[in-house]
Design a protein around this motif. Structure first.
Motif, short mmCIF file in Angstrom:
data_model
loop_
_atom_site.label_atom_id
_atom_site.label_comp_id
_atom_site.label_asym_id
_atom_site.label_seq_id
_atom_site.Cartn_x
_atom_site.Cartn_y
_atom_site.Cartn_z
N THR A 190 0.76 -1.14 -0.06
CA THR A 190 0.04 0.11 0.06
C THR A 190 0.98 1.03 0.15
O THR A 190 0.33 2.41 -0.12
N ASP A 191 2.02 0.80 -0.30
CA ASP A 191 3.33 2.13 -0.63
C ASP A 191 3.35 2.33 -1.88
O ASP A 191 3.80 1.76 -2.91
N ARG A 248 5.29 4.66 -3.88
CA ARG A 248 6.38 6.00 -4.11
C ARG A 248 6.78 6.61 -5.57
O ARG A 248 6.34 5.77 -6.68
N GLN A 305 -6.62 10.94 -0.24
CA GLN A 305 -5.80 11.46 0.45
C GLN A 305 -6.21 12.41 1.18
O GLN A 305 -5.62 12.60 2.47
N LEU A 332 -7.16 10.73 4.49
CA LEU A 332 -6.01 9.84 5.77
C LEU A 332 -5.51 11.96 5.84
O LEU A 332 -5.00 11.60 7.39
N ARG A 377 -5.38 12.12 10.41
CA ARG A 377 -4.34 13.12 10.96
C ARG A 377 -4.51 13.91 11.83
O ARG A 377 -4.19 14.23 13.12
N LEU A 430 -6.65 3.88 5.56
CA LEU A 430 -5.49 4.67 6.35
C LEU A 430 -4.36 4.18 6.25
O LEU A 430 -3.58 4.52 6.44
N GLN A 431 -3.53 3.08 5.19
CA GLN A 431 -2.84 2.10 5.51
C GLN A 431 -2.21 2.61 3.99
O GLN A 431 -1.27 2.64 4.17
N VAL A 432 -2.43 3.58 3.35
CA VAL A 432 -2.10 3.83 2.06
C VAL A 432 -1.30 4.86 2.71
O VAL A 432 -1.04 5.73 3.55
N ALA A 433 0.00 4.52 1.76
CA ALA A 433 1.45 6.25 2.47
C ALA A 433 1.43 6.35 0.60
O ALA A 433 1.87 5.05 -0.57
N ILE A 434 1.12 7.35 0.88
CA ILE A 434 2.13 8.67 -0.50
C ILE A 434 3.05 9.01 -0.74
O ILE A 434 3.25 9.93 0.54
N HIS A 435 3.93 9.46 -1.01
CA HIS A 435 5.19 10.06 -1.41
C HIS A 435 5.25 10.57 -2.42
O HIS A 435 5.43 9.97 -3.25
#
Ligand code: ADP
Ligand code: MG
Length: 520
Positions: free
Chosen positions: A194-195, A197, A352, A355, A359, A378-383
């Motif tokens: 779920t990352d 990048r 987003q 998320l 936060r 909520l597990q998603v991480a966006i870079h």
């Protein structure tokens, strides 16, 4: 930003497009869903009609464009962050680009409130990855004018990849090719679990379906002139009609290899035949421009075209067969089937928004709590990365000329910062002018100064060492700090004056103006 807004309502993601806009939120099952407008449409034309105090947005404004083109604004996204542009109504009133976009945003917000039955307060708005600081800032301003608490902006290709990725479990290296109505973006990403990048972005903020339309309009106009002796482009009403018909002919040729465009000139009908082969021929140069951008993005990411695992097409113009053919010939892959290129961006922005709202509500200073969001989201991480370098103007003693020194190169992860140490040109200097630039070129002619300020220095007998730190927040806001290079003491923050954007006064006035108007 302009005034406190209670954060009690729902968070949404908004795709504020050049031609179409869409709004989405997280549904009860944790998946992002499109919220239809009051006419039941899933996307709303980004078209605004200003008539006196009356403002119409969407399909009704678009219909009015044929009869009263002077009162209708289209493609305003191309003008965002451009202080020299404003729309002048037939009544002589000047309307800034932010205000036009705010009318679209307010309409989306209000329609969503009707559909959801609750207030919409917070939003993430999407921007082309290639948008610069002024355009991002202008987008945030438009949201504030519309009465939204803008949690942030997100790059459109990134948002699309998040929505596709969450939905279909996409993994590996992904090339996102986003060709919309007015802008073009390429993004190379790596998705692991779920990352998400981003490795690199490239683009052209003035390249889109609009340009394909222009080429086709030109072609049809020349053909009409041959048979009718009149150039339809010399006439405002005929031009508006031709734009409409050319755009429709373009869509037809996506599925059918040939079509006919009817134009009535001086009371006589003329049928102009257009083939897909001709259309592809006259737009070859535009397609080649997108190819160059794809190659640059791949090179920046250090990825070979043949190492791309998935091809993701975003934006209505990627339906054109020539786009699919180009990408398949470059990568040897077929585009991902399924997914709706018109909706993916808004859906990703909704993730987003959820998320960021979660936060913010986890921050005790920022109660009350936002609606609960399912853990899958909520597990998603966006870079993401910066599209343009950030730097300072420096004086090079070797060459005796000013130059741009990049502190934070393009494709740097955000949030992020870069710094460099300098010395003042003269001994005993008690202040220094710091100019923050956006752009990667060493030549100051080819970069934009986004902010400048005088910083007072402590007196020294010798030349003063100065450290400049430039940071880019996740919210795409630039700030700069200046430190004493000797003892590390902070000397000041640099206020980015943003000459391309609305002043605080203008922002307040625009907010009041839009509130007074009726938007339907
Ligand atoms: P934006 O995000 O810039 O508003 P969209 O992604 O909504 O743009 O795409 C709109 C563009 O897609 C327009 O230029 C439109 O003409 C074009 N388009 C939509 N459908 C088709 C189609 N079937 N064939 C070719 N172009 C299309
Ligand atoms: Mg778009």
């Amino acid at each position: 930003m302009s005034e406190p807004i209670t954060r009690a309502g729902r968070a949404v993601g908004i795709d504020l497009g050049t031609t179409y806009s869409a709004i989405a939120t997280i549904g009860p099952d944790g998946e992002p869903v499109i919220v239809p407008n009051r006419e039941g449409e899933r996307i709303t034309p980004s078209v605004v009609l200003f008539q006196g105090d009356y403002v119409a947005v969407g399909s009704s404004a678009r219909q009015a464009a044929a009869e009263s083109p002077d009162d209708v604004v289209q493609f305003v996204k191309r003008k965002m962050g451009d202080r020299s542009w404003s729309f002048v109504t037939s009544g002589g009133e000047q309307i800034e680009a932010e205000m036009v976009s705010a009318a679209i945003l307010r309409r989306l917000k209000e329609d969503a409130e009707i559909a959801l039955g609750e207030p919409v307060t917070d939003a993430v708005i999407t921007v082309p990855a290639y948008f610069d600081d002024a355009r991002r800032r202008a987008t945030i301003d438009a949201g504030e004018i519309a009465g939204l608490n803008v949690l942030g902006v997100i790059n459109e290709p990134t948002a699309a990849a998040v929505s596709y990725g969450m939905h279909s479990g996409l993994q590996g290296t992904v090339l996102v090719y986003d060709l919309g109505g007015g802008t073009f973006d390429v993004t190379v990403m790596r998705i692991e679990g779920t990352d998400f990048r981003v490795l690199s972005v490239q683009g052209d903020r003035n390249l889109g379906g609009f340009n394909w339309d222009n080429e086709l309009m030109g072609y049809i106009a020349r053909e009409v002139q041959q048979v009718a002796g009149v150039d339809p482009l010399d006439d405002d009403l005929l031009s508006a009609e031709l734009r409409d018909k050319a755009e429709r002919a373009k869509r037809t040729m996506t599925t059918i290899p040939e079509t006919r465009v009817m134009m009535r000139v001086d009371g006589k009908q003329h049928g102009i035949r257009v083939t897909r082969a001709t259309f592809e021929d006259i737009t070859r140069g535009l397609l080649a421009q997108t190819r160059t951008n794809v190659e640059l993005a791949l090179a920046d990411a250090g990825v070979a075209a043949t190492d791309v695992d998935h091809l993701l097409l975003v934006g209505g113009s990627t339906r054109m067969p020539m786009v699919r053919d180009l990408l398949t010939s470059m990568t040897g892959r077929q585009p991902r089937p399924g997914g709706n290129p018109d909706e993916a961006v808004a859906l990703g922005a909704a993730v987003q928004a959820a998320l960021l709202a979660a936060r913010a509500s986890a921050d005790p200073a920022d109660a009350p709590a936002a609606p609960a969001v399912p853990s899958t989201t909520l597990q998603v991480a966006i870079h993401d990365v910066t599209a343009h370098g950030l730097g300072v103007v420096t004086f090079d003693e070797g060459s005796g000329a000013y130059q741009n020194t990049v502190l934070l190169p393009r494709n740097s992860p955000v949030p992020g910062s870069g710094s460099e140490d300098f010395v003042t040109s003269e001994a005993g200097q008690t202040n220094v002018l710091v100019e923050i630039t956006e752009g990667d070129d060493e030549d100051v002619e080819f970069v934009t100064v986004v902010g400048r300020g005088q910083i007072a220095l402590p007196y020294r007998d010798d030349r003063t060492p100065v450290r400049v730190v430039i940071s880019f927040s996740a919210n795409a806001v630039i700030f700069a700090e200046v430190f004493d290079g000797g003892d590390g003491r902070k000397l000041g923050d640099l206020e980015i004056e943003r000459r391309s954007n609305l002043s605080r006064n203008q922002l307040t006035r625009a907010t009041a103006q839009l509130r007074r108007r009726e938007v339907s």
